[in-house]
Scaffold this motif. Sequence first.
Motif, PDB file in Angstrom:
ATOM      1  N   LYS A   9       1.085  -1.298  -0.269  1.00 59.22           N
ATOM      2  CA  LYS A   9       0.060  -0.139  -0.204  1.00 59.22           C
ATOM      3  C   LYS A   9       0.792   1.473  -0.084  1.00 59.22           C
ATOM      4  O   LYS A   9       0.639   2.191  -0.556  1.00 59.22           O
ATOM      5  CB  LYS A   9      -0.972   0.133   1.084  1.00 59.22           C
ATOM      6  CG  LYS A   9      -2.041  -0.867   1.208  1.00 59.22           C
ATOM      7  CD  LYS A   9      -3.097  -0.391   0.130  1.00 59.22           C
ATOM      8  CE  LYS A   9      -4.792  -0.666   0.191  1.00 59.22           C
ATOM      9  NZ  LYS A   9      -5.703  -0.332  -0.509  1.00 59.22           N
ATOM     10  N   PHE A  10       2.211   1.157   1.140  1.00 57.79           N
ATOM     11  CA  PHE A  10       3.049   2.654   1.229  1.00 57.79           C
ATOM     12  C   PHE A  10       3.573   3.032  -0.923  1.00 57.79           C
ATOM     13  O   PHE A  10       3.448   3.732  -1.150  1.00 57.79           O
ATOM     14  CB  PHE A  10       4.314   1.989   1.762  1.00 57.79           C
ATOM     15  CG  PHE A  10       3.532   2.055   3.563  1.00 57.79           C
ATOM     16  CD1 PHE A  10       2.852   3.677   3.310  1.00 57.79           C
ATOM     17  CD2 PHE A  10       3.951   1.513   4.850  1.00 57.79           C
ATOM     18  CE1 PHE A  10       2.713   4.256   4.984  1.00 57.79           C
ATOM     19  CE2 PHE A  10       3.417   2.524   5.406  1.00 57.79           C
ATOM     20  CZ  PHE A  10       3.002   3.123   5.873  1.00 57.79           C
ATOM     21  N   VAL A  11       3.750   1.298  -1.091  1.00 60.15           N
ATOM     22  CA  VAL A  11       4.577   1.529  -2.727  1.00 60.15           C
ATOM     23  C   VAL A  11       4.010   2.095  -3.688  1.00 60.15           C
ATOM     24  O   VAL A  11       4.031   2.573  -4.819  1.00 60.15           O
ATOM     25  CB  VAL A  11       5.185  -0.315  -3.193  1.00 60.15           C
ATOM     26  CG1 VAL A  11       5.991   0.788  -4.258  1.00 60.15           C
ATOM     27  CG2 VAL A  11       6.420  -0.208  -1.883  1.00 60.15           C
TER      28      VAL A  11
ATOM     29  N   GLU B 274      -0.424   6.314   3.290  1.00 59.66           N
ATOM     30  CA  GLU B 274       1.384   7.813   4.080  1.00 59.66           C
ATOM     31  C   GLU B 274       0.914   7.928   5.057  1.00 59.66           C
ATOM     32  O   GLU B 274       0.279   7.045   6.245  1.00 59.66           O
ATOM     33  CB  GLU B 274       0.438   8.927   3.564  1.00 59.66           C
ATOM     34  CG  GLU B 274       0.422   9.206   2.239  1.00 59.66           C
ATOM     35  CD  GLU B 274      -0.002  10.735   2.023  1.00 59.66           C
ATOM     36  OE1 GLU B 274       0.357  11.320   2.666  1.00 59.66           O
ATOM     37  OE2 GLU B 274      -0.235  11.086   0.869  1.00 59.66           O
ATOM     38  N   ALA B 275       2.601   7.503   5.568  1.00 55.45           N
ATOM     39  CA  ALA B 275       2.659   6.881   7.450  1.00 55.45           C
ATOM     40  C   ALA B 275       2.425   8.168   8.343  1.00 55.45           C
ATOM     41  O   ALA B 275       2.109   7.492   9.044  1.00 55.45           O
ATOM     42  CB  ALA B 275       5.092   6.918   7.030  1.00 55.45           C
ATOM     43  N   GLY B 276       2.244   9.442   7.794  1.00 49.33           N
ATOM     44  CA  GLY B 276       1.911  10.017   8.027  1.00 49.33           C
ATOM     45  C   GLY B 276       0.124  10.035   8.823  1.00 49.33           C
ATOM     46  O   GLY B 276      -0.702  10.544  10.124  1.00 49.33           O
ATOM     47  N   GLU B 277      -0.454   9.155   8.168  1.00 47.02           N
ATOM     48  CA  GLU B 277      -1.927   8.655   8.385  1.00 47.02           C
ATOM     49  C   GLU B 277      -1.494   7.376  10.751  1.00 47.02           C
ATOM     50  O   GLU B 277      -3.010   7.704  10.650  1.00 47.02           O
ATOM     51  CB  GLU B 277      -2.872   7.633   7.814  1.00 47.02           C
ATOM     52  CG  GLU B 277      -2.560   8.575   6.219  1.00 47.02           C
ATOM     53  CD  GLU B 277      -3.262   7.277   5.334  1.00 47.02           C
ATOM     54  OE1 GLU B 277      -3.682   6.244   5.327  1.00 47.02           O
ATOM     55  OE2 GLU B 277      -3.501   7.943   4.311  1.00 47.02           O
ATOM     56  N   PHE B 278      -0.894   7.572   9.989  1.00 44.70           N
ATOM     57  CA  PHE B 278      -0.124   6.351  11.563  1.00 44.70           C
ATOM     58  C   PHE B 278       0.116   7.266  13.049  1.00 44.70           C
ATOM     59  O   PHE B 278      -0.169   6.866  14.145  1.00 44.70           O
ATOM     60  CB  PHE B 278       0.264   4.734  11.064  1.00 44.70           C
ATOM     61  CG  PHE B 278       0.140   4.385  10.534  1.00 44.70           C
ATOM     62  CD1 PHE B 278      -0.569   3.084  10.986  1.00 44.70           C
ATOM     63  CD2 PHE B 278       0.690   3.825   8.942  1.00 44.70           C
ATOM     64  CE1 PHE B 278      -1.075   2.184   9.876  1.00 44.70           C
ATOM     65  CE2 PHE B 278       0.198   3.267   8.368  1.00 44.70           C
ATOM     66  CZ  PHE B 278      -1.102   1.931   9.326  1.00 44.70           C
TER      67      PHE B 278
END
Length: 65
Positions: free
Chosen positions: A41-43, A48-52
């Motif tokens: 999903k990241f690729v 996005e990492a900011g969602e976590f």
Amino acid sequence: MSMPVVGLLAGMALGFAGYFGGFGAFVLVAALGAIGFIVGKFVDGDLEAGEFFRTRTGDRDGRRR
């Protein structure tokens, strides 16, 4: 590859792991599959990492005052 085919392959992999390796192998394959799904999903750019790591503002129910 369609999503039903991907689900079929994942189910078969988990089935083989559970049958030949026991419950521990089943859990390991399921966890690595989940990690691979998230990395995919990241690729693809769907996640996005900011969602976590967003900070929460406001009260416990989410309303700002």
